[in-house]
Write an enzyme that holds these catalytic residues in place. Structure first.
Site, short mmCIF file in Angstrom:
data_model
loop_
_atom_site.label_atom_id
_atom_site.label_comp_id
_atom_site.label_asym_id
_atom_site.label_seq_id
_atom_site.Cartn_x
_atom_site.Cartn_y
_atom_site.Cartn_z
CE LYS A 48 -27.16 -5.41 -3.17
NZ LYS A 48 -27.80 -5.75 -4.43
O1 G3P Z 1 -29.98 -3.35 -6.95
C1 G3P Z 1 -31.24 -3.69 -6.44
C2 G3P Z 1 -32.05 -4.29 -7.50
O2 G3P Z 1 -31.50 -5.52 -7.84
C3 G3P Z 1 -33.48 -4.40 -7.21
O3 G3P Z 1 -34.10 -4.04 -8.36
O4 G3P Z 1 -35.89 -3.93 -9.99
O5 G3P Z 1 -35.82 -5.82 -8.33
O6 G3P Z 1 -36.40 -3.49 -7.60
P1 G3P Z 1 -35.65 -4.34 -8.58
#
Ligand code: G3P
Length: 219
Positions: free
Chosen positions: A87
């Protein structure tokens, strides 16, 4: 649409795998740091354990900011297991990194995508996957799913093979919208996978069936 789980928690991954719905895993430095703190394990060990459970792409993120550092980290991560996808954040250095890794045959997931331009650039640089962050756009009053829709249209118009991962998924509606729009993958937190299964009428139905059945049991 493929289902990835967005976590570095091995127990959650094992449970999702047992459901028979899991096609891959995404992690990020926040999720991995949480597991390092919780388990005391090294990041490499956690990632290897995840790869032992899931026979699909497992995203692991680089933390460097310069191309040379990111490429070095990516090679190490990729050597952990053939399922590792590296990533990389969508920056200028990140795009150079993606190009280099694609020349070396290392798969990449370009992350922190917040605009269609970023998704187009990532694909041109050779990304295997892009991760538009739906929930974080919704958080600032932008329509996160509109971004996924735009990327789907652009990729279809130009026969781009980079796969679109609807990321930063916060609730079941995001999953349904991603499926309807045509995202290739949704990466879903464990809690939301549970929410996808539950329906109050299913619970009520089971309760009524059992109570009717038990009422005619003699002993
Ligand atoms: O896949 C991306 C994710 O891990 C981010 O999610 O909920 O931290 O915006 P969030």
């Amino acid at each position: 649409m493929k289902f990835f789980i967005d976590t570095a928690n091995v127990e959650e991954i094992r449970e999702a795998e047992e459901l028979g719905i899991l096609d891959g895993v995404t992690t990020n430095p926040t999720l991995l740091a949480r597991e390092i703190k919780r388990t005391g394990s090294k990041p490499e060990t956690i990632l290897k354990n995840i790869c032992d459970i899931v026979k699909g792409p497992v995203s692991a993120e680089v933390t460097g900011m310069e191309q040379a550092g990111m490429v070095g980290e990516a090679r190490k991560l990729s050597s952990l297991d053939p399922h590792i996808v590296v990533k990389v954040p969508v920056t200028l250095e990140g795009l150079k990194t993606v190009r280099q890794l694609s020349l070396e045959g290392i798969k990449t997931n370009v992350t922190l995508i917040f605009s269609p331009c970023q998704a187009l650039l990532a694909a041109k640089a050779g990304a295997s996957f892009v991760s538009p962050f739906v929930g974080r756009l919704d958080d600032i009053s932008h329509d996160g799913m509109e971004l996924v829709d735009q990327i789907v249209v652009i990729y279809e118009n130009h026969a781009i093979e980079t796969e679109i991962i609807a990321a930063s998924v916060r609730h079941p509606l995001h999953v349904i919208q991603a499926a309807m729009i045509g995202a290739d993958i949704a990466t879903i937190p464990f809690k939301v996978i549970h929410q996808l299964v539950r329906h109050p009428l299913t619970d009520l139905g089971i309760e009524r069936f059992l109570s009717d059945w038990n009422a005619v049991q003699t002993n």
